[in-house]
Design an enzyme around this catalytic site. Structure first.
Site, PDB file in Angstrom:
ATOM      1  N   ILE A 472       0.838  -1.202   0.000  1.00 14.81           N
ATOM      2  CA  ILE A 472       0.000   0.000   0.000  1.00 14.81           C
ATOM      3  C   ILE A 472       0.869   1.247   0.000  1.00 14.81           C
ATOM      4  O   ILE A 472       0.584   2.228  -0.707  1.00 14.81           O
ATOM      5  CB  ILE A 472      -0.948  -0.008   1.218  1.00 14.81           C
ATOM      6  CG1 ILE A 472      -1.899  -1.202   1.134  1.00 14.81           C
ATOM      7  CG2 ILE A 472      -1.759   1.286   1.273  1.00 14.81           C
ATOM      8  CD1 ILE A 472      -2.762  -1.385   2.366  1.00 14.81           C
ATOM      9  N   LYS A 574      -4.849   0.270  12.346  1.00 15.42           N
ATOM     10  CA  LYS A 574      -6.019   0.204  13.231  1.00 15.42           C
ATOM     11  C   LYS A 574      -5.664   0.174  14.716  1.00 15.42           C
ATOM     12  O   LYS A 574      -6.549   0.274  15.565  1.00 15.42           O
ATOM     13  CB  LYS A 574      -6.854  -1.041  12.883  1.00 15.42           C
ATOM     14  CG  LYS A 574      -7.546  -0.979  11.544  1.00 15.42           C
ATOM     15  CD  LYS A 574      -8.338  -2.228  11.250  1.00 15.42           C
ATOM     16  CE  LYS A 574      -7.459  -3.318  10.711  1.00 15.42           C
ATOM     17  NZ  LYS A 574      -6.958  -3.054   9.360  1.00 15.42           N
ATOM     18  N   ALA A 606     -11.434   0.398   3.681  1.00 12.59           N
ATOM     19  CA  ALA A 606     -10.494   0.990   2.721  1.00 12.59           C
ATOM     20  C   ALA A 606     -11.049   2.330   2.230  1.00 12.59           C
ATOM     21  O   ALA A 606     -11.199   3.256   3.021  1.00 12.59           O
ATOM     22  CB  ALA A 606     -10.201   0.032   1.583  1.00 12.59           C
ATOM     23  N   LEU A 608     -14.101   2.830   1.006  1.00 14.25           N
ATOM     24  CA  LEU A 608     -15.553   2.957   1.139  1.00 14.25           C
ATOM     25  C   LEU A 608     -15.881   3.993   2.221  1.00 14.25           C
ATOM     26  O   LEU A 608     -15.238   4.029   3.266  1.00 14.25           O
ATOM     27  CB  LEU A 608     -16.175   1.614   1.501  1.00 14.25           C
ATOM     28  CG  LEU A 608     -16.054   0.510   0.451  1.00 14.25           C
ATOM     29  CD1 LEU A 608     -16.645  -0.791   0.981  1.00 14.25           C
ATOM     30  CD2 LEU A 608     -16.746   0.928  -0.842  1.00 14.25           C
ATOM     31  N   GLY A 659      -1.617 -12.754  -2.757  1.00 21.06           N
ATOM     32  CA  GLY A 659      -1.348 -11.551  -1.972  1.00 21.06           C
ATOM     33  C   GLY A 659      -2.569 -10.976  -1.307  1.00 21.06           C
ATOM     34  O   GLY A 659      -2.615  -9.795  -0.967  1.00 21.06           O
ATOM     35  N   GLU A 662      -2.621 -11.518   4.922  1.00 20.69           N
ATOM     36  CA  GLU A 662      -1.409 -11.080   5.593  1.00 20.69           C
ATOM     37  C   GLU A 662      -0.325 -12.140   5.358  1.00 20.69           C
ATOM     38  O   GLU A 662      -0.635 -13.275   4.947  1.00 20.69           O
ATOM     39  CB  GLU A 662      -1.664 -10.915   7.105  1.00 20.69           C
ATOM     40  CG  GLU A 662      -2.604  -9.784   7.459  1.00 20.69           C
ATOM     41  CD  GLU A 662      -1.985  -8.407   7.235  1.00 20.69           C
ATOM     42  OE1 GLU A 662      -0.769  -8.327   6.973  1.00 20.69           O
ATOM     43  OE2 GLU A 662      -2.734  -7.415   7.316  1.00 20.69           O
ATOM     44  N   ASP A 673      -8.827  -8.867  12.977  1.00 23.31           N
ATOM     45  CA  ASP A 673      -8.955  -7.708  12.099  1.00 23.31           C
ATOM     46  C   ASP A 673     -10.408  -7.244  12.025  1.00 23.31           C
ATOM     47  O   ASP A 673     -10.699  -6.043  12.113  1.00 23.31           O
ATOM     48  CB  ASP A 673      -8.436  -8.068  10.699  1.00 23.31           C
ATOM     49  CG  ASP A 673      -8.537  -6.904   9.730  1.00 23.31           C
ATOM     50  OD1 ASP A 673      -7.879  -5.886   9.966  1.00 23.31           O
ATOM     51  OD2 ASP A 673      -9.282  -7.031   8.727  1.00 23.31           O
ATOM     52  N   LYS A 677     -12.234  -3.753  13.470  1.00 23.33           N
ATOM     53  CA  LYS A 677     -13.030  -2.873  12.618  1.00 23.33           C
ATOM     54  C   LYS A 677     -14.404  -2.618  13.227  1.00 23.33           C
ATOM     55  O   LYS A 677     -14.920  -1.496  13.187  1.00 23.33           O
ATOM     56  CB  LYS A 677     -13.169  -3.481  11.223  1.00 23.33           C
ATOM     57  CG  LYS A 677     -11.863  -3.469  10.428  1.00 23.33           C
ATOM     58  CD  LYS A 677     -12.011  -4.173   9.084  1.00 23.33           C
ATOM     59  CE  LYS A 677     -10.708  -4.129   8.297  1.00 23.33           C
ATOM     60  NZ  LYS A 677     -10.788  -4.880   7.022  1.00 23.33           N
ATOM     61  N   GLY A 795      -7.357  -4.150  -0.683  1.00 24.36           N
ATOM     62  CA  GLY A 795      -6.509  -4.054  -1.866  1.00 24.36           C
ATOM     63  C   GLY A 795      -5.688  -2.797  -1.832  1.00 24.36           C
ATOM     64  O   GLY A 795      -6.109  -1.758  -1.307  1.00 24.36           O
TER      65      GLY A 795
END
Length: 828
Positions: A472, A574, A606, A608, A659, A662, A673, A677, A795
């Site tokens: 990223i 996070k 991401a 959104l 990919g 993690e 994760d 969130k 992504g």
């Protein structure tokens, strides 16, 4: 998923590349303290603390007279020159007042050290008697410079005595022992003789406290260096000892884009290119003076203007810089100018005047020279001695100063603005680094503000540091240049740092965003968190933003230090958002106190807009009753493809190779994760939850948790039996498996969990594109038709896009931010 790393806490080296303060820390520096910095016991204590913390023995310290001492000595001389009947009484009163003020400083600073206090007082009294003797002998006027010199002598002597008492070996130096003027009229130094004398005076392992303002001519007669002479003394001393820096410690915060007392929108200029500073000084800037800057002209000596009373605050630095510093434009004005006109101003005479005086403008056509009011008296006397007829008139100037401004688009804007000026412009002088409008009328404040508004950049200089060089981070950086070109808010945004877990590459002149990843290993130096924080405390930008694209707890734990340093944060990380409630509140309080922004919209979904939407609902008065959905792109892909045609373990292997997970797939399969969130969204909706309040169903059996990654992958087939059983049961009832997050608040009861659910095949969560996220929000006003946000939630491309969205949003906020200006001492 991101494969990023973060600055850790193991490396010991501190970043050095591009840190302005390192010049001061590692090289010879001349520190000058002005009269306001030495006027009271409290201010002198601040000076002593600065010397203790920042001044090395191989540095030099230059001091002005304490407080308003020089003004009082001038008053004594003027009193005698007036020859009034009450002169004796007034002279004695004023001289005793000066003596009493200095004796009080000596008594308070030297405390119970009777012998040292007695010695310093005796020296003071001897000097007072000398002034009285000159007065009685009617030679005070001819000893004017000797009288004025006492202010600096007393200041140097007292500061040296206090430092010696506190264990610092120092010696007071009267600069008449070493500063020899080659031309007293133009106050130019005999560099060779002065350097030899100064080096003879300097003792090893000793801090030298030099008097400012005073020197001698080649006959040994005391001369003063004029207005701001102590600043000039400091830069002269720096040139003699080949120092790298001069620090002017005063009671102003730095150099501004205009006089902030009359231009509220003026901003501090952190860095000023040397040629621009010289032009500002020549045109009468109240802090910079052309005389002060002249010794730095041919040497790479940087000049720092710092505030004695706020020593941790970054002031302004004058030096040789690159394009970023050269983009600034400053507006300066002056109403204290005198124009001299004479038909005798031919080439020969004008050349003579330029050699003797600092002329602000020379116009052969108008047969006119313009000087400051300070220079006017000497010029008048010189012309009268030459029997040159002349006329004088008051003048003003309004100027725009910037690097190569003559060849910039600002030139047209300046001409246009001045063309609409309500007061008559005599002429406009175009120089390489300045555009100057001269007038016989006074320059009005309104027009200073108008020109500043038209010419200075409204955008703030913003530095961006990117933490994380993984997938990223690389994508974010590769899109950086295109974003700068397309988004006006990023016009003055500069990439100044990139770092990973052990290394960092910083450059205040900017990094090539499109090449930084490929060149990172060639330029990066070892760095730890402390090194990063130290760098952030000395940056030269209006604002700095750290973009955290790491999964690092260590880095998140440093947010408190970042906020304390006034740094803004954009986070895809996070960790900090899921700290314990009390820790998170402390972070938020610090950010608010320091006026720092913390954007973390990419921590969930991401790119959104779930964070924006949920925040807007709360601010609109909605009461959230349910937040649910599929929050993990990895788990979304796995369960969308898990139809029995492939074992679940094979899908995990495929996702790893693509990919999508993690580096260790268990980090996704654990559900942590998704749990994080859901906690972030719950807190955004106003629920006071901690991580342990959310039930989390891990997809990793206990038998596989403690294995190495390689061992886990080899034994991942052990997952298949249980998953096949669950899938068969679901398919048997016309349903599917999905990993769901759900928070419910019904009739005052709050529940939150993340787990596998069996969903009807017609359910909104059952028919997603692989990797998509979906968020469902029910409120007291959104019941039968809840708000649904769906799309790619993972992504590198979409996450990087979300980070760029946050960057643009934050930069718009910062560009519209009004910064209060605190100026305490210009011309005081």
């Amino acid at each position: 998923m991101s494969h990023t790393t973060a600055v850790g806490d193991s490396a010991e080296a501190v970043v050095t590349s591009g840190i302005l303060s390192n010049r001061i820390l590692n090289n010879k520096t001349v520190h000058k303290f002005g009269g306001s910095s030495l006027g009271t016991v409290q201010s002198i204590e601040s000076v002593l603390a600065i010397i203790e913390q920042r001044v090395n023995d191989n540095d030099l310290v230059v001091v002005s007279a304490n407080g308003k001492t020089t003004d009082k000595l001038v008053e004594i001389i003027e009193l005698v020159s007036l020859c009034q009947e009450t002169e004796d009484e007034a002279f004695t009163h004023l001289l005793l007042l000066i003596q009493a003020e200095h004796e009080q400083l000596i008594a308070q600073l030297l405390g119970t050290d009777k012998d040292l206090k007695k010695a310093v007082v005796q020296s003071l009294k001897a000097d007072i008697r000398q002034i009285q003797q000159w007065y009685l002998n009617q030679s005070l006027i001819e000893n004017r410079n000797n009288v004025l010199a006492f202010g600096e002598v007393w200041s140097s002597r007292l500061l040296s005595a206090v430092l010696n008492q506190r264990g610092r070996k120092t010696v007071a130096v009267d600069t008449r022992e070493c500063f020899v003027l080659e031309c007293p009229v133009k106050i130019t130094l005999d560099h060779q003789r002065s350097a030899q004398r100064l080096h003879r005076v300097i003792q090893p392992q000793t801090l030298h406290i030099l008097t400012g303002f005073i020197a001698v001519d080649d006959k040994g007669i005391t001369q003063t260096l004029g207005r701001n002479g102590s600043d000039y003394s400091a830069t002269l001393a720096a040139s003699l000892i080949d120092a790298s820096d001069v620090c002017l410690w005063t009671d102003v915060d730095g150099i501004y884009s205009a006089d902030p007392r009359i231009v509220p929108s003026a901003k501090k200029l952190q860095r000023i290119e040397t040629s621009v500073a010289r032009e500002l000084g020549r045109l009468g800037n109240p802090v910079l003076h052309s005389k002060t800057l002249s010794p730095l002209k041919d040497k790479n000596i940087h000049l720092h203007i710092n505030n004695t009373f706020y020593p941790q605050q970054l002031g302004s630095e004058v030096g040789l810089f690159g394009d970023i510093a050269r983009q600034e434009v400053s507006i300066t004005h002056c109403n204290q100018l005198i124009g001299f006109q004479s038909k005798h101003f031919d080439d020969k005479l004008l050349t003579q005047l330029q050699l003797r005086y600092v002329l602000i403008d020379v116009d052969e056509t108008l047969q006119q020279v313009i000087v400051s009011a300070e220079q006017a008296y000497g010029l008048r006397q010189y012309l009268q001695n030459l029997c040159v007829d002349f006329q004088t008139h008051s003048m003003s100037l309004l100027a725009a100063v910037g690097f190569s401004i003559r060849d910039s688009h600002w030139h047209r804007e300046f001409d246009k603005t001045m063309g609409n000026s309500p007061y008559p412009i005599q002429k406009i002088r175009v120089n390489s680094h300045s555009l100057v409008a001269f007038s016989k009328s006074e320059c009005q404040i309104e027009w200073v503000n108008k020109l500043h508004s038209r010419l200075t950049r409204q955008h703030r200089n913003i530095g961006v540091i990117v933490a994380g060089t993984g997938n990223i981070g690389e994508t974010f950086l590769s899109n950086f240049v295109a974003q700068q070109r397309s988004q006006e808010a990023l016009n003055q945004v500069h990439l100044i740092g990139v770092l990973n877990s052990t290394k960092a590459w910083f450059d205040v002149e900017g990094l090539p965003a499109d090449k930084v990843i490929s060149q990172f290993n060639d330029h990066a130096k070892s760095c730890d968190i402390n090194g990063l924080v130290a760098w952030l405390q000395r940056h030269p930008f209006d604002e700095v933003i750290v973009v955290d694209i790491t999964p690092s707890h260590v880095f998140a734990n440093s947010y408190q230090q970042f906020f304390e340093a006034g740094v803004h944060i954009i986070a895809a990380n996070k960790c900090a958002n899921t700290f314990a409630g009390n820790v998170l509140k402390d972070l938020q309080r610090t950010a608010k106190k320091q006026d720092c922004q913390w954007l973390s919209n990419t921590t969930v979904g991401a790119a959104l807009p779930i964070n924006y939407a949920l925040r807007d609902l709360i601010e609109s008065g909605h009461q959230v009753e349910e937040i649910s959905g599929i929050f993990s792109g990895t788990l979304s892909w796995l369960f969308s493809n898990f139809d029995g045609s492939k074992p679940f373990s094979q899908l995990v292997q495929d996702a790893l190779e693509l990919g999508l997970t993690e580096p260790d797939p268990r980090d996704d399969l654990s559900g942590l994760d998704v749990q994080r969130k859901l906690l972030i969204l719950a807190r955004l909706a106003g629920f006071a939850l901690d991580l342990e309040d959310i039930d989390c169903h891990s997809l990793v059996p206990e038998s596989l948790k403690s294995l190495t990654k390689e061992e886990f992958l080899q034994q991942s087939h052990l997952l298949d039996h249980d998953f096949n059983r669950q899938l068969a049961a679901a398919q048997g009832s016309g349903a599917c498996l999905r990993y769901i997050a759900k928070l419910s608040f019904i009739e005052g009861k709050l529940t939150a969990r993340v787990s596998i659910d069996v969903l009807d095949n017609k359910h909104a969560f059952a028919n997603l594109n692989p990797c998509d996220n979906i968020f469902l929000v029910k409120t007291n006003w959104y019941q039968d038709n809840p708000l649904i946000i769906q799309g790619p939630g993972a992504g590198r491309e979409v996450t990087a896009a979300g980070l760029h969205s946050d960057l643009v949003h934050l930069c718009r906020q910062l560009n519209s931010k009004h910064q209060d200006v605190d100026i305490k001492g210009i011309n005081s």
